[in-house]
Scaffold this active site. Structure first.
Site, PDB file in Angstrom:
ATOM      1  NE  ARG A 147      -4.858  -7.036  -4.665  1.00  0.00           N
ATOM      2  CZ  ARG A 147      -3.647  -6.600  -4.358  1.00  0.00           C
ATOM      3  NH1 ARG A 147      -2.994  -5.786  -5.177  1.00  0.00           N
ATOM      4  NH2 ARG A 147      -3.080  -6.948  -3.224  1.00  0.00           N
ATOM      5  N   GLY A 155       0.802  -1.217   0.000  1.00  0.00           N
ATOM      6  CA  GLY A 155       0.000   0.000   0.000  1.00  0.00           C
ATOM      7  C   GLY A 155       0.835   1.266   0.000  1.00  0.00           C
ATOM      8  CB  ALA A 156       4.451   1.931   0.545  1.00  0.00           C
ATOM      9  N   GLY A 157       2.786   2.303  -2.314  1.00  0.00           N
ATOM     10  CA  GLY A 157       2.760   2.958  -3.629  1.00  0.00           C
ATOM     11  C   GLY A 157       3.777   2.425  -4.624  1.00  0.00           C
ATOM     12  CE  LYS A 158       5.686  -2.992  -2.654  1.00  0.00           C
ATOM     13  NZ  LYS A 158       4.678  -2.629  -1.625  1.00  0.00           N
ATOM     14  CB  SER A 159       1.796  -1.276  -8.091  1.00  0.00           C
ATOM     15  OG  SER A 159       1.907  -2.299  -7.188  1.00  0.00           O
ATOM     16  CB  THR A 160       1.216   4.017  -7.622  1.00  0.00           C
ATOM     17  OG1 THR A 160       0.130   3.325  -7.014  1.00  0.00           O
ATOM     18  CG2 THR A 160       0.753   5.335  -8.198  1.00  0.00           C
ATOM     19  CG  ASN A 163       4.047   7.571  -2.496  1.00  0.00           C
ATOM     20  OD1 ASN A 163       3.873   8.700  -2.972  1.00  0.00           O
ATOM     21  ND2 ASN A 163       3.310   6.529  -2.838  1.00  0.00           N
ATOM     22  CG  ASP A 164       3.021  13.309   2.251  1.00  0.00           C
ATOM     23  OD1 ASP A 164       1.830  13.129   1.942  1.00  0.00           O
ATOM     24  OD2 ASP A 164       3.378  14.102   3.138  1.00  0.00           O
ATOM     25  NE  ARG A 219      -2.265  -7.779   1.494  1.00  0.00           N
ATOM     26  CZ  ARG A 219      -1.762  -7.885   0.267  1.00  0.00           C
ATOM     27  NH1 ARG A 219      -1.139  -6.859  -0.271  1.00  0.00           N
ATOM     28  NH2 ARG A 219      -1.891  -8.987  -0.432  1.00  0.00           N
ATOM     29  NE  ARG A 250      -4.263  -2.298  -2.907  1.00  0.00           N
ATOM     30  CZ  ARG A 250      -3.081  -2.870  -2.726  1.00  0.00           C
ATOM     31  NH1 ARG A 250      -2.003  -2.371  -3.302  1.00  0.00           N
ATOM     32  NH2 ARG A 250      -2.961  -3.949  -1.968  1.00  0.00           N
TER      33      ARG A 250
HETATM   34  N1  LIG Z   1       1.145   9.501  -2.947  1.00  0.00           N
HETATM   35  C1  LIG Z   1      -0.059   8.928  -2.877  1.00  0.00           C
HETATM   36  N2  LIG Z   1      -1.096   9.604  -2.368  1.00  0.00           N
HETATM   37  C2  LIG Z   1      -2.321   9.031  -2.287  1.00  0.00           C
HETATM   38  N3  LIG Z   1      -2.616   7.766  -2.679  1.00  0.00           N
HETATM   39  C3  LIG Z   1      -1.602   7.047  -3.195  1.00  0.00           C
HETATM   40  C4  LIG Z   1      -0.290   7.573  -3.330  1.00  0.00           C
HETATM   41  N4  LIG Z   1       0.499   6.630  -3.868  1.00  0.00           N
HETATM   42  C5  LIG Z   1      -0.287   5.555  -4.090  1.00  0.00           C
HETATM   43  N5  LIG Z   1      -1.551   5.808  -3.687  1.00  0.00           N
HETATM   44  C6  LIG Z   1      -2.692   4.876  -3.707  1.00  0.00           C
HETATM   45  O1  LIG Z   1      -2.488   3.979  -2.625  1.00  0.00           O
HETATM   46  C7  LIG Z   1      -2.933   2.672  -2.992  1.00  0.00           C
HETATM   47  C8  LIG Z   1      -1.777   1.698  -2.821  1.00  0.00           C
HETATM   48  O2  LIG Z   1      -0.803   1.944  -3.834  1.00  0.00           O
HETATM   49  P1  LIG Z   1      -0.117   0.730  -4.606  1.00  0.00           P
HETATM   50  O3  LIG Z   1      -1.128  -0.286  -4.988  1.00  0.00           O
HETATM   51  O4  LIG Z   1       0.725   1.322  -5.656  1.00  0.00           O
HETATM   52  O5  LIG Z   1       0.780   0.166  -3.411  1.00  0.00           O
HETATM   53  P2  LIG Z   1       1.809  -1.040  -3.399  1.00  0.00           P
HETATM   54  O6  LIG Z   1       2.945  -0.627  -2.556  1.00  0.00           O
HETATM   55  O7  LIG Z   1       2.125  -1.455  -4.792  1.00  0.00           O
HETATM   56  O8  LIG Z   1       0.969  -2.178  -2.684  1.00  0.00           O
HETATM   57  P3  LIG Z   1       1.140  -3.775  -2.744  1.00  0.00           P
HETATM   58  O9  LIG Z   1       2.467  -4.076  -2.181  1.00  0.00           O
HETATM   59  O10 LIG Z   1       0.016  -4.290  -1.919  1.00  0.00           O
HETATM   60  O11 LIG Z   1       1.039  -4.201  -4.184  1.00  0.00           O
HETATM   61  C9  LIG Z   1      -3.442   2.744  -4.417  1.00  0.00           C
HETATM   62  O12 LIG Z   1      -4.854   2.851  -4.393  1.00  0.00           O
HETATM   63  C10 LIG Z   1      -2.797   4.021  -4.965  1.00  0.00           C
HETATM   64  O13 LIG Z   1      -3.601   4.635  -5.953  1.00  0.00           O
HETATM   65  N1  LIG Z   2       9.362 -11.792  -1.840  1.00  0.00           N
HETATM   66  C1  LIG Z   2       8.505 -11.460  -2.813  1.00  0.00           C
HETATM   67  N2  LIG Z   2       7.534 -10.559  -2.583  1.00  0.00           N
HETATM   68  C2  LIG Z   2       6.740 -10.247  -3.598  1.00  0.00           C
HETATM   69  C3  LIG Z   2       6.866 -10.808  -4.876  1.00  0.00           C
HETATM   70  N3  LIG Z   2       5.893 -10.286  -5.674  1.00  0.00           N
HETATM   71  C4  LIG Z   2       5.217  -9.409  -4.915  1.00  0.00           C
HETATM   72  N4  LIG Z   2       5.716  -9.385  -3.668  1.00  0.00           N
HETATM   73  C5  LIG Z   2       5.295  -8.566  -2.536  1.00  0.00           C
HETATM   74  O1  LIG Z   2       4.130  -9.123  -1.982  1.00  0.00           O
HETATM   75  C6  LIG Z   2       3.409  -8.115  -1.294  1.00  0.00           C
HETATM   76  C7  LIG Z   2       1.952  -8.223  -1.605  1.00  0.00           C
HETATM   77  O2  LIG Z   2       1.698  -8.024  -2.971  1.00  0.00           O
HETATM   78  P1  LIG Z   2       0.186  -7.916  -3.493  1.00  0.00           P
HETATM   79  O3  LIG Z   2       0.304  -7.820  -4.987  1.00  0.00           O
HETATM   80  O4  LIG Z   2      -0.525  -9.147  -3.030  1.00  0.00           O
HETATM   81  O5  LIG Z   2      -0.388  -6.680  -2.868  1.00  0.00           O
HETATM   82  C8  LIG Z   2       4.008  -6.779  -1.755  1.00  0.00           C
HETATM   83  O6  LIG Z   2       4.800  -6.277  -0.694  1.00  0.00           O
HETATM   84  C9  LIG Z   2       4.893  -7.166  -2.906  1.00  0.00           C
HETATM   85  O7  LIG Z   2       6.032  -6.326  -2.993  1.00  0.00           O
HETATM   86  C10 LIG Z   2       7.900 -11.749  -5.080  1.00  0.00           C
HETATM   87  O8  LIG Z   2       8.109 -12.311  -6.168  1.00  0.00           O
HETATM   88  N5  LIG Z   2       8.690 -12.030  -4.037  1.00  0.00           N
END
Ligand SMILES: Nc1ncnc2c1ncn2[C@@H]1O[C@H](COP(=O)(O)OP(=O)(O)OP(=O)(O)O)[C@@H](O)[C@H]1O
Ligand SMILES: Nc1nc2c(ncn2[C@@H]2O[C@H](COP(=O)(O)O)[C@@H](O)[C@H]2O)c(=O)[nH]1
Length: 198
Positions: free
Chosen positions: A44, A14-19, A171-172, A148, A137
């Site tokens: 999902r 939820g920190a915003g890595k995918s974003t 990521n603010d 989580r 989300r």
């Molecule tokens: N700077 C921000 N301000 C507000 N909302 C944000 C910000 N960055 C990301 N978000 C939102 O927060 C949610 C979580 O972001 P994201 O899915 O990118 O997190 P993640 O680190 O990839 O999570 P995961 O590890 O579960 O895949 C999303 O709905 C995204 O749109």
């Molecule tokens: N150690 C690994 N962690 C992974 C991998 N792919 C994703 N992730 C991490 O899992 C959590 C949850 O992901 P979500 O998609 O279910 O929200 C998140 O922190 C990812 O960074 C992997 O191959 N190896």
């Protein structure tokens, strides 16, 4: 493994890595390639098999681990996740910068390999804001959300270990965080662009 230096993006769910990584891949089309992990969690809505993850059964995942298919794997929030050697090689074969989105256990495992990535941790401004983002989300059950958040609190503590990461980005404001990320990767981006053009 040859090619540009990979990038590990980690940090609480939820920190915003995918974003952030999607922003990078959109702006620098073809320069970055995503390491598509395997997972036993259910897709999902909108997630595509082979693009977001390889969604597999627990049995298949365990077989893959036994075969030695993974450079790292971990159990996170009740599901298995892993980075296959093939996923990283597929990106590196295209001379792209390979981005791994993995959890803290994955970081610790990758540190024992020869991958030699740039390690970047994405942090939320606070656990309260993280919880709000995860709830908004709308992807997690209450049980998964609590797991989580607990993992987040533990991982934020571990992140304080000196030298664990090349950079930590809070990521603010999203645009500010993205600008910082691009700055950290600036040299690697420039180098890869110039190699592609030569
Ligand atoms: N700077 C921000 N301000 C507000 N909302 C944000 C910000 N960055 C990301 N978000 C939102 O927060 C949610 C979580 O972001 P994201 O899915 O990118 O997190 P993640 O680190 O990839 O999570 P995961 O590890 O579960 O895949 C999303 O709905 C995204 O749109
Ligand atoms: N150690 C690994 N962690 C992974 C991998 N792919 C994703 N992730 C991490 O899992 C959590 C949850 O992901 P979500 O998609 O279910 O929200 C998140 O922190 C990812 O960074 C992997 O191959 N190896």
């Amino acid at each position: 493994m040859a090619g540009p230096r990979p990038v590990v993006l980690t940090g609480p769910s939820g920190a915003g890595k995918s974003t952030l990584l999607k922003m990078l891949m959109r702006e620098y089309e073809g320069l970055f390639g995503f390491s598509v992990s395997h997972t036993t969690r259910k897709p999902r809505p909108g997630e595509v098999h082979g693009k977001d993850y390889h969604f597999v059964t627990l049995e298949d995942m365990k077989k893959g681990v036994e075969r030695g298919d993974f450079i790292e794997h971990a159990v996170f929030s009740g599901n298995m996740y892993g980075t296959s050697t093939a996923a990283v090689q597929a990106v590196q074969a295209n001379n792209q910068i390979c981005i791994l989105d993995i959890d803290m256990q994955g970081v610790k495992s990758i540190k024992k390999t020869r991958l030699n990535p740039i390690y970047i941790s994405i942090h939320p401004p606070s656990v309260q804001i993280l919880e709000k983002r995860l709830r908004d989300r709308n992807t997690e059950s209450e049980e998964s959300l609590q797991k989580r958040l607990n993992a987040a609190i533990a991982d934020l503590e571990i992140s304080k270990e000196p030298g664990l990461f090349d950079a930590i980005i809070v990521n603010d404001d999203l645009e500010e965080a993205y600008t910082k990320l691009k700055g950290i990767l600036g040299e690697e981006i420039k180098q890869t662009q110039s190699n592609k053009n030569s």
